[in-house]
Design an enzyme around this catalytic site. Structure first.
Site, short mmCIF file in Angstrom:
data_model
loop_
_atom_site.label_atom_id
_atom_site.label_comp_id
_atom_site.label_asym_id
_atom_site.label_seq_id
_atom_site.Cartn_x
_atom_site.Cartn_y
_atom_site.Cartn_z
N TYR A 290 0.83 -1.22 0.00
CA TYR A 290 0.00 0.00 0.00
C TYR A 290 0.86 1.26 0.00
CZ TYR A 290 -4.66 -1.61 -0.44
OH TYR A 290 -5.82 -2.11 -0.99
N LYS A 293 1.40 2.56 -3.47
CA LYS A 293 0.25 3.01 -4.29
C LYS A 293 0.37 4.52 -4.52
CE LYS A 293 -2.75 -0.77 -3.33
NZ LYS A 293 -3.41 -1.48 -4.38
N GLU A 327 -13.36 -4.98 -0.02
CA GLU A 327 -13.20 -5.83 -1.21
C GLU A 327 -14.53 -6.51 -1.48
OE1 GLU A 327 -8.52 -7.18 -1.43
OE2 GLU A 327 -9.91 -8.45 -0.36
N HIS A 351 -1.47 -2.17 6.22
CA HIS A 351 -1.82 -1.17 5.20
C HIS A 351 -2.47 0.08 5.81
CE1 HIS A 351 -0.79 -4.43 2.71
NE2 HIS A 351 -1.98 -4.95 2.51
N LYS A 447 -13.86 -7.97 3.83
CA LYS A 447 -13.90 -8.78 2.61
C LYS A 447 -15.36 -9.11 2.31
CE LYS A 447 -9.33 -10.38 2.54
NZ LYS A 447 -8.64 -10.31 1.29
N GLN A 488 -8.00 3.70 -4.47
CA GLN A 488 -8.39 2.81 -5.57
C GLN A 488 -9.85 2.42 -5.43
OE1 GLN A 488 -5.73 -0.51 -4.67
NE2 GLN A 488 -7.38 -1.62 -3.71
N ARG A 579 -23.04 -4.26 3.08
CA ARG A 579 -22.18 -3.18 3.53
C ARG A 579 -21.49 -3.50 4.87
NH1 ARG A 579 -22.88 2.02 1.26
NH2 ARG A 579 -24.32 1.97 -0.49
#
Ligand SMILES: NC(=O)C1=CN([C@@H]2O[C@H](COP(=O)(O)OP(=O)(O)OC[C@H]3O[C@@H](n4cnc5c(N)ncnc54)[C@H](OP(=O)(O)O)[C@@H]3O)[C@@H](O)[C@H]2O)C=CC1
Ligand SMILES: O=C1O[C@H](COP(=O)(O)O)[C@@H](O)[C@H](O)[C@H]1O
Length: 602
Positions: A290, A293, A327, A351, A447, A488, A579
């Site tokens: 990370y 990035k 994700e 991260h 996730k 991202q 969510r």
């Protein structure tokens, strides 16, 4: 004058120490941050223009890249520049000495005399195929690798060079905006890739590798980079064997270590001790991708090179900060690994906490790696360890939507049916220092959620005595400014502001000042692994994690992780693709925070 690096406009790399307008010229040498540079392959006309160009340099590299791709060489150590002797001691490649007509010892690197060998340990694995080989190819395509380089794959699987090339070739792609000579470049690249099969705890295997590397190095100064892309339980064996049997005899030897760096403070300290039996700290490059990035790297630029942000960057103007990772897929295929770690170790402890440290640190003395890492450590050490009360954990369960059934976490065969491992967590963290006292830093990572996203949200305070309060209705929180740094996908930095709707009335609405990368920049954004691999080759440590940073990060999470395990805390179950658990909202509400990623306009 020789060019020490193939001049390339694209391989202009954000190495740390200087980012300045070019300095005064002296005998053909330019005064340059920490040292002098000899400008190579630059015409007189160019060199007259040079002062208007921006330059970055890497303190440990002799190569200096101008923004427009020209290349210069640092030739003299002054003002704290690393001396040639220290370079030797630190394992940085020695440089030849030649008098350059001034009283300072010149140490031009003769590029032809040095090589870099990159060994991917665990070359048959997922990460190597998915990220490492493609990143190396991208660097090659961009002319960022040195003239003499060799890539070796090392793993237990039996493979010939040809089979490795075949495997690697399937993973290589060209950038959308750069396809010229792509297949030719791939062929050239693949010819530089070789394979050595061996055990990770076998000195013989690495001795054999050493023999082959030496053949390729052909007597030149040999710099060697090992990328440990293997499971963590074999890190130390591999480092022991690589360092004892395949270290460079006359250049530097560096090792990139992939996470996880342990499971808690104790195991991380054991790993560090193990690594340091064979390597010095400055040979260890702990990777957190990370940090590579684009928008994470840009955080410091945003803060420290714009007047408008830094004055607002404190408890005085900021109500809360949110670090969000989600994700839209589960742990499919990695359940075995994941179940031993969980989302807090997988994402938050590394991260998100790294981003937080960069976000919250004080202005470093310089852009040098040690100065930046010193400031990050201070932030981490000013934080309160997490309390169970300030954390919500969740786990995804199976969900059927549109006739498709998405598996629950424990449906994975490699995951125990009664696993309590969190696949989601939300947490409130605090930095007890003068700048951030009382400001909640909320983290959320999960996730199998409804989208894939990583972002930083900064919610500002209310405007005191706002003349327009009555135009906002009752929900004044909705009217505060919010800065969003979307890491991202679809990189962007946008600021939500209140604006008058054009017309004769006085109606306000929420608008955004939007720096949308795809619209602003035509260039494709390099993968994080490209930047980090290039940094490791150049000896730039700024984006790698120092051991004290790692210790401080573990100290924040270890008590919580132990308590979660000891008390067998049952996660809140959430449907795949949702969510996440509602508990995250209650947690935020306790600190008068509303997650910024939930509204209709985000
Ligand atoms: N994959 C990913 O997306 C990410 C991975 N990482 C980390 O990177 C490292 C590599 O990841 P990844 O490529 O997924 O790992 P893999 O599980 O694919 O392992 C890499 C290679 O190591 C060897 N290996 C696997 N298990 C063992 C074992 N038990 N004993 C000895 N050798 C073994 C295998 O090669 P062979 O049998 O040929 O020797 C395998 O191809 C890990 O530390 C991982 O945590 C970090 C972030 C993301
Ligand atoms: O380190 C990890 O990162 C990936 C997410 O990386 P990204 O660059 O694709 O956002 C995550 O999927 C994985 O679980 C974790 O180990």
């Amino acid at each position: 004058m020789e060019t020490l690096h193939r001049a390339s406009s694209s391989c202009w790399h954000p190495s740390s120490s200087s980012y300045s307008s070019l300095p005064e010229s002296r005998n053909g040498h330019m005064r340059f941050g920490l040292g002098l540079v000899k400008v190579s392959s630059i015409s007189k006309r160019t060199s007259q223009r040079i002062s208007s160009r921006q330059v970055r340099t890497n303190p440990n590299s002799n190569v200096v890249r101008m923004q427009d791709g020209a290349v210069a060489t640092k030739i003299a150590p002054i003002e704290g520049e690393i001396s040639p002797m220290k370079r030797l001691k630190d394992g940085i490649s020695p440089t030849t000495s030649s008098q350059e007509g001034n009283d300072l010892a010149s140490f031009d690197v003769k590029k032809d005399e040095s090589t870099v060998s990159i060994t991917v340990v665990g070359a048959s694995g997922d990460l190597a195929k998915k990220k490492i080989f493609p990143a190396l190819f991208a660097l090659y395509y961009e002319d960022c690798l040195p003239k003499h380089f060799t890539i070796y794959g090392y793993a237990r699987s039996k493979m010939t060079d040809e089979e490795l090339r075949n495997m690697v070739s399937k993973t290589l792609t060209c950038r959308i905006d750069k396809r010229e000579n792509c297949s030719e470049k791939m062929e050239e690249f693949l010819k530089r890739c070789f394979y050595q099969s061996g055990q990770y705890d076998s000195k013989e295997g690495f001795t054999e590798l050493d023999k082959k590397l030496r053949e390729h190095e052909g007597g030149r100064i040999a710099n060697r980079l090992f990328y440990l892309s293997i499971p963590p339980n074999i890190f130390i064996d591999a480092v022991r064997c690589a360092s004892l049997s395949a270290s460079s005899a006359n250049g530097w030897t560096r090792v990139i270590v992939e996470k996880p760096f342990g499971r808690d403070s104790e195991s991380s300290a054991t790993l560090t001790r193990g690594l340091k039996q064979y390597l010095k700290e400055d040979q260890i490059f702990r990777i957190d991708h990370y940090l590579g990035k684009e928008l994470v790297e840009n955080l410091s630029v945003l803060r420290f090179s714009n007047l408008i942000f830094e004055p607002l960057w404190s408890r005085q103007y900021i109500r809360n900060v949110q670090l969000i990772f989600s994700e839209d897929f589960g742990t499919e295929g990695r359940g075995g690994y994941f179940d031993n770690y969980g989302i807090i170790r997988d994402i938050m402890q590394n991260h998100l906490i790294q981003i937080l440290a960069l976000f919250a640190m004080e202005t470093p003395v310089s852009l040098d790696a040690e100065d930046i890492r010193n400031e990050k450590v201070k932030v981490l050490r000013s934080m309160r360890p997490l309390r169970l009360d300030d954390v919500v954990v969740g786990q995804y369960k199976s969900h059927t939507r549109g006739g498709v059934t998405y598996p629950g976490y424990t449906d994975d065969k490699t995951v125990p049916k009664d696993s309590l491992t969190p696949t989601f967590a939300a947490a409130a963290l605090f930095i007890d220092n003068a700048r951030w006292d009382g400001v909640p830093f909320l983290m959320k990572a999960g996730k199998a959620l409804h989208n894939r996203r990583a972002e930083i949200r900064v919610q500002f305070r209310h405007v005191p005595g706002n003349l327009y309060n009555r135009n906002f209705g009752t929900d004044l929180d909705q009217a505060t400014n919010e800065l969003v740094i979307r890491v991202q996908p679809d990189e962007a930095i946008y600021l939500k502001i209140n604006n008058k709707v054009p017309g004769l009335g006085m109606r306000l609405d929420r608008s955004t000042l939007n720096l949308h990368y795809a619209a602003r920049y035509s260039k494709e954004i390099p993968d994080a692994y490209e930047r980090l691999l290039l940094d490791a080759i150049e000896g730039e440590r700024r984006l790698f994690i120092r051991s004290d940073e790692l210790d401080a990060a573990w100290a924040l999470f270890t008590p919580l992780l132990k308590e979660l395990e000891k008390k067998k805390v049952i996660p809140e179950y959430y449907p795949y693709g949702s969510r996440g658990p509602v508990g995250a909202h209650y947690l935020a509400a306790r600190y008068n925070v509303r997650w910024g990623d939930l509204g209709l306009e985000q």
